[in-house]
Enzyme design. Structure first.
Site, PDB file in Angstrom:
ATOM      1  N   SER A 148       0.804  -1.220   0.000  1.00 21.34           N
ATOM      2  CA  SER A 148       0.000   0.000   0.000  1.00 21.34           C
ATOM      3  C   SER A 148       0.841   1.278   0.000  1.00 21.34           C
ATOM      4  O   SER A 148       0.508   2.234  -0.722  1.00 21.34           O
ATOM      5  CB  SER A 148      -0.958  -0.004   1.196  1.00 21.34           C
ATOM      6  OG  SER A 148      -1.966  -0.977   1.022  1.00 21.34           O
TER       7      SER A 148
ATOM      8  N   LYS B  58      -9.543  -5.338  11.181  1.00 22.96           N
ATOM      9  CA  LYS B  58     -10.750  -4.885  10.481  1.00 22.96           C
ATOM     10  C   LYS B  58     -12.029  -5.038  11.302  1.00 22.96           C
ATOM     11  O   LYS B  58     -12.958  -4.236  11.157  1.00 22.96           O
ATOM     12  CB  LYS B  58     -10.886  -5.615   9.147  1.00 22.96           C
ATOM     13  CG  LYS B  58      -9.778  -5.278   8.160  1.00 22.96           C
ATOM     14  CD  LYS B  58      -9.974  -5.982   6.832  1.00 22.96           C
ATOM     15  CE  LYS B  58      -8.855  -5.652   5.865  1.00 22.96           C
ATOM     16  NZ  LYS B  58      -9.079  -6.248   4.531  1.00 22.96           N
TER      17      LYS B  58
ATOM     18  N   ASP C   5     -13.436  -2.928   0.675  1.00 24.45           N
ATOM     19  CA  ASP C   5     -13.069  -4.277   0.244  1.00 24.45           C
ATOM     20  C   ASP C   5     -14.113  -4.891  -0.677  1.00 24.45           C
ATOM     21  O   ASP C   5     -13.777  -5.711  -1.538  1.00 24.45           O
ATOM     22  CB  ASP C   5     -12.861  -5.191   1.455  1.00 24.45           C
ATOM     23  CG  ASP C   5     -11.488  -5.045   2.085  1.00 24.45           C
ATOM     24  OD1 ASP C   5     -10.581  -4.532   1.405  1.00 24.45           O
ATOM     25  OD2 ASP C   5     -11.326  -5.444   3.249  1.00 24.45           O
TER      26      ASP C   5
ATOM     27  N   ARG D  34     -11.182 -22.729  10.025  1.00 26.22           N
ATOM     28  CA  ARG D  34     -10.736 -23.612  11.097  1.00 26.22           C
ATOM     29  C   ARG D  34     -11.700 -23.592  12.273  1.00 26.22           C
ATOM     30  O   ARG D  34     -11.964 -24.624  12.894  1.00 26.22           O
ATOM     31  CB  ARG D  34      -9.330 -23.208  11.563  1.00 26.22           C
ATOM     32  CG  ARG D  34      -8.213 -23.579  10.613  1.00 26.22           C
ATOM     33  CD  ARG D  34      -6.876 -23.092  11.102  1.00 26.22           C
ATOM     34  NE  ARG D  34      -6.824 -21.635  11.223  1.00 26.22           N
ATOM     35  CZ  ARG D  34      -5.776 -20.948  11.628  1.00 26.22           C
ATOM     36  NH1 ARG D  34      -4.668 -21.573  11.996  1.00 26.22           N
ATOM     37  NH2 ARG D  34      -5.806 -19.631  11.694  1.00 26.22           N
ATOM     38  N   THR D  35     -12.222 -22.407  12.613  1.00 26.95           N
ATOM     39  CA  THR D  35     -13.185 -22.276  13.694  1.00 26.95           C
ATOM     40  C   THR D  35     -14.584 -22.253  13.098  1.00 26.95           C
ATOM     41  O   THR D  35     -15.016 -21.250  12.516  1.00 26.95           O
ATOM     42  CB  THR D  35     -12.945 -20.984  14.504  1.00 26.95           C
ATOM     43  OG1 THR D  35     -11.589 -20.950  14.945  1.00 26.95           O
ATOM     44  CG2 THR D  35     -13.869 -20.916  15.704  1.00 26.95           C
TER      45      THR D  35
ATOM     46  N   LEU E 110      -6.339 -13.700  -2.277  1.00 27.82           N
ATOM     47  CA  LEU E 110      -6.156 -12.313  -1.866  1.00 27.82           C
ATOM     48  C   LEU E 110      -4.751 -12.026  -1.354  1.00 27.82           C
ATOM     49  O   LEU E 110      -4.356 -10.869  -1.240  1.00 27.82           O
ATOM     50  CB  LEU E 110      -7.189 -11.943  -0.787  1.00 27.82           C
ATOM     51  CG  LEU E 110      -8.666 -12.132  -1.160  1.00 27.82           C
ATOM     52  CD1 LEU E 110      -9.544 -11.423  -0.136  1.00 27.82           C
ATOM     53  CD2 LEU E 110      -8.974 -11.652  -2.561  1.00 27.82           C
TER      54      LEU E 110
END
Length: 271
Positions: free
Chosen positions: A23, A72, A108, A156-157, A227
């Protein structure tokens, strides 16, 4: 670097880690091209220091910052107002300090979708698998649902993925969103999908030898969108190319979400 004076205003990116971020290079190029008296800096902030950092940036008269992993979601609680997209998604990737207030935005959604749209991908009726359930995943999943995709979340969770799925179903009418429970369900979803999106940090340097899914799950009918952009060709993308799948790297999203944030801060659309 342009000359910095007392009149130069500051922009930046806040993350942990942040050393890999492209960025600063991208925004400095835009600043130089437009001849603006601005500078753009990276700020390495650990999760427990985010609130102090945001208050400090506001006190220092910074114009605004991008937020990246892992900030975020937490940033939503630190702002005075949210854009419609940020409120819907429950995640913020852009802060704008203006008139004593902190605005939280999420660029996003636009950043993610534009490269897909430019590639000719059509969302309506498509089956998509999204890896991850964090801040970026929330934007990706909401946008896919809004565009009419059937979405399967792999994380995973499972509880975190289930919360995201429930949030989407309650906010987006007629959305079809499910959570893959177990490896077999995840494999079946990828094999039957036309789009696979990796929103996790798996495959990012220094762990570039790792892929978030086994290569045998990939197929030629798949568009694989990673991404992660550091390295530019991740292990996941290399595996996708080897089976004839279409690929998109993370640079397109980086550019488009950054351009939208730059316009929020300056009122100018960068070249």
């Amino acid at each position: 670097m342009p000359e910095i004076s007392g009149k130069t205003r500051v922009l930046g990116v806040v993350g942990f880690p942040v050393e890999h971020s492209m960025s600063p290079r991208m925004h400095r190029a835009a600043i130089e091209a437009l001849g603006l008296d601005l500078c753009y800096l990276p700020f390495r902030v650990e999760p427990n220091g985010l609130e102090a950092a945001v208050r400090g940036l506001q006190a220092l008269n910074v114009i605004g910052v991008n937020l990246t992993i892992p900030h975020k979601l937490a940033a939503c609680a630190l702002v005075d107002s949210l854009t419609d997209e940020a409120r819907m998604v429950g995640a913020v990737n852009t802060l704008h300090f203006v008139d004593g207030q902190i605005l939280g935005a999420n660029t996003d959604l636009e950043g993610f979708w534009r490269p897909l749209e430019e590639s000719g991908f059509s969302g309506r009726g498509s089956k998509a698998v999204v890896l991850g359930a964090g801040g970026a995943a929330r934007a990706v999943c909401f946008k896919l649902a809004l565009e009419g995709c059937e979405v399967t979340i792999v994380n995973r969770t499972v509880e975190r993925a289930a919360k995201l799925a429930a949030d989407i179903r309650s906010a987006v009418a007629n959305s079809v969103v499910q959570v893959a429970v177990g490896v077999d369900h995840a494999q079946h979803a990828v094999i039957g999908a036309s789009l696979l999106v990796n929103t996790s940090s798996v495959g990012m340097i220094p762990n570039e030898a790792v892929s978030p899914v086994p290569s045998q799950w990939l197929h030629a009918g798949l568009t694989v969108y990673d991404l992660v952009y550091h390295p530019p060709v991740t292990r996941l993308l290399a595996n996708a190319v080897s089976v004839g799948a279409r690929t998109l790297d993370g640079f397109g999203m980086l550019v488009h979400q950054g351009a939208a944030a730059f316009e929020i801060w300056t009122g100018v659309r960068p070249p």
